[in-house]
Enzyme design. Structure first.
Site, PDB file in Angstrom:
ATOM      1  N   CYS A 156       0.598  -1.151  -0.261  1.00 49.89           N
ATOM      2  CA  CYS A 156       0.352   0.191  -0.384  1.00 49.89           C
ATOM      3  C   CYS A 156       0.951   1.785   0.002  1.00 49.89           C
ATOM      4  O   CYS A 156       2.006   1.744   0.044  1.00 49.89           O
ATOM      5  CB  CYS A 156      -1.229   0.056   0.570  1.00 49.89           C
ATOM      6  SG  CYS A 156      -2.493   1.455   1.202  1.00 49.89           S
ATOM      7  N   ASP A 186      -6.778  -2.586  11.119  1.00 45.13           N
ATOM      8  CA  ASP A 186      -5.897  -2.288  11.000  1.00 45.13           C
ATOM      9  C   ASP A 186      -5.623  -1.782  12.821  1.00 45.13           C
ATOM     10  O   ASP A 186      -6.139  -1.491  13.661  1.00 45.13           O
ATOM     11  CB  ASP A 186      -7.036  -0.992  10.532  1.00 45.13           C
ATOM     12  CG  ASP A 186      -4.989  -0.488   9.749  1.00 45.13           C
ATOM     13  OD1 ASP A 186      -3.804  -0.377  10.455  1.00 45.13           O
ATOM     14  OD2 ASP A 186      -4.719   0.582   9.079  1.00 45.13           O
TER      15      ASP A 186
END
Length: 215
Positions: free
Chosen positions: A9, A131
């Site tokens: 990412c 997350d």
């Protein structure tokens, strides 16, 4: 070791996209909401997509439905990853508007956050991204969560919902995260960077190998 998929990412350049692809990445994440350290514009995403040959994940934070659709269409995203306060109705409508998959991030403080997200989102999303929790930032902080506490919940996920693990992953700890959580996908950004907006090919290579248990 599971043959877990890998998402790199915070890609900001075609060069980093090519390196990530060649080193085994299955997905490339592009931060397409503005105002964040690794944000890029949709036209930059098009340039990346031309060389990536890898599914692009549009990472969005609290965009309107129309703007999310516009960004995803312009960038050619295969997946839209929602990192804000988007709810089930938003996810369902956005999924209806295109062929992209929908992933929703949840910031994990304790196992209850995961249970609540699974119950609230149900079949409206194709994947749930776990997350680390931060009080002010929606992601990309390098903050982890307790894998041990969450591991007991792994079997509560619907079989069709992908489990994506992010937050503080590095080449040094990703194998442990895979063993503990049995994710479908592991997601890394800062853990494979030379500095913000620039990836380190050696760290990407080590991350991919360790995630998959390769020699």
């Amino acid at each position: 070791m599971s043959k877990v998929s890998v998402k790199i990412c915070g890609i900001t350049t075609p060069e980093d996209a090519i390196a990530a692809r060649e080193l085994g990445a299955d997905y490339l994440g592009l931060n397409l909401s503005q105002g964040f350290p690794r944000s890029i514009l949709p036209d930059q995403a098009v340039d990346i997509g031309l060389v990536a040959e890898t599914p692009l994940v549009a990472v969005l934070v609290n965009e309107s439905l129309d703007e999310a659709q516009r960004i995803a269409e312009l960038s050619g995203a295969a997946v839209i990853q929602l990192h804000g306060d988007e709810d089930r109705a938003y996810a369902e409508e956005l999924r209806r508007r295109g062929m992209w998959a929908i992933w929703k991030a949840v910031r994990v403080r304790d196992p209850a956050d995961v249970t609540s997200a699974v119950e609230a989102l149900g079949a409206s999303v194709d994947g749930l991204l776990l997350d680390g929790w931060h009080p002010d930032r929606p992601g990309g902080t390098g903050t982890s969560f307790s894998w041990e506490e969450v591991s007991a919940l792994r079997d509560l996920f619907p079989p069709e919902m992908k489990v994506i693990v992010a937050g503080g992953l590095t080449p040094g700890n990703v194998a442990e995260a895979v063993r503990a959580l049995r994710p479908d996908i592991v997601d890394v950004s800062s853990g494979v960077e030379l500095h913000v907006r620039r990836k380190d090919p050696e760290l990407i290579q080590a991350f991919v190998r360790n995630a998959r248990g390769e020699e």
